[in-house]
Every structure is written in C-alpha cells, then in structure tokens.
Design a protein around this motif. Structure first.
Motif: not given
Length: 194
Positions: A111-129
């Motif tokens: 979740i910390a990695a996700l939040l590091d990449a997060a911006t108010p104007d986009a979505s983000a998903v976790c890209r696992y192996r």
C-alpha cells in the motif's frame, strides 16, 4: 490533503455459504487481519463497508478506529458498495485506496508503494509478477467515474476501458489470494502454514 482507505467487506459470501469475513485466520476473523494492515497504513481515515452478515461481523470483528459504512444494496455487486463508501469519504481526501476485505496477504509495504505513485488525477493498480491486482488507487477526479459503475467487475472494466489514466505500480510478489470459495480458504491456510 488526506487519503482514505476503503476496505470492501460487504459481499454476501454466496459462493462460500457463510460470512467469509468471519473465517478464522491467524487466530482471529479474516476481516480482522485486513483491518490490522489498514490501520498500519498512512491513511487519514479507514472505512469498512459491510452488507451481507453485517450484524454478525460487527459482533465478532474489532472495528475500533474505523468507520463502518453499511450498504443495504450489497447484493447488486461491489460497485454499489464503492459508491456507498464514497459518500462517506472525507471531502478533503485526495483519493482512496480500495482494499479487499477477504485478501489478508496484502501488506502495508504494498500500500505504501501504491501511495507513493498516487496522484489526484489518475488511478493506479498493483502490477504483481503474475498480473494486475488489488489494492487499487483512485484519485479524487476519478470519483465520478466510480459512481457510474455497476455489478461486481465494474471497477476492472473501468481500469481496462482506456477512459482514465492508469498507473501500474510494480510489486515483486504474486497476487495475494482472496477468498471466494472454500477451496480458496483452504489454499490461503495452506499458503500461510508454509
């Protein structure tokens, strides 16, 4: 601005036949394990959305420090739960992280990695192996799109539609197991005992 964590735990557990939120996991209900992770994250507020089996869940799960959101329309799918939870998100939140209430293998580092990449104007998903998976990030500008969704897979259809910007956050792990069936639960327990 703040960040809100939303734990989606409103499902009726129809495939399992009993509230999966209450299955025993590491000496406590399954949902307890997910909420422990959520409490360790850099969230300003944590919402947990309940629907099916809500009374039983509230009686058995430690809900201290989180805000419970009830979705009486949980049977229509996860999209209604997301929309209902958005009604309770802090108006100053720059976005939300959607966590699954039946996926205890997601750690706070993910979740910390996700939040590091997060911006108010986009979505983000976790890209696992082995593919894309939860948790998911949605910036505030994505909230109107989230409110238009229907059914159980609406959020993934939105992410794959090309209508919104989607960031992929690399996570060096396999997609954590989530529990929909008894076989899933057996696999989770087996994985945990290794």
């Amino acid at each position: 601005m703040t960040v809100t964590g939303i734990v989606l735990a409103a499902g009726g557990s129809t495939r399992l036949g009993r509230p999966k939120q209450l299955l025993e996991y590491r000496g406590a209900p399954l949902l307890t394990a997910v909420l422990r992770v959520a409490r360790r994250c850099d969230f300003d507020e944590v919402l947990v959305a309940l629907g099916g089996g809500a009374a039983e869940v509230e009686a058995a799960v430690d809900l201290s420090g989180v805000q419970v959101v009830h979705n009486p329309d949980f049977g229509s799918g996860c999209a209604s739960t997301i929309s209902r939870a958005l009604d309770e998100v802090d108006p100053h939140a720059r976005g939300v992280v959607l966590m699954l209430g039946d996926q205890p293998g997601v750690g706070s580092a993910t979740i910390a990695a996700l939040l590091d990449a997060a911006t108010p104007d986009a979505s983000a998903v976790c890209r696992y192996r082995d593919g894309r998976g939860h948790p998911l990030w949605f910036g505030r500008s994505m909230f109107p799109e989230l409110r238009t969704l229907h059914g159980d897979k609406g959020v993934w259809k939105l992410l794959e539609s090309g209508r919104i910007p989607v960031l992929e956050v690399p996570i060096d792990a396999e997609i954590p197991l989530d529990v929909d069936t008894w076989d899933d639960y057996v696999a989770l327990r087996a994985q945990d005992s290794r």
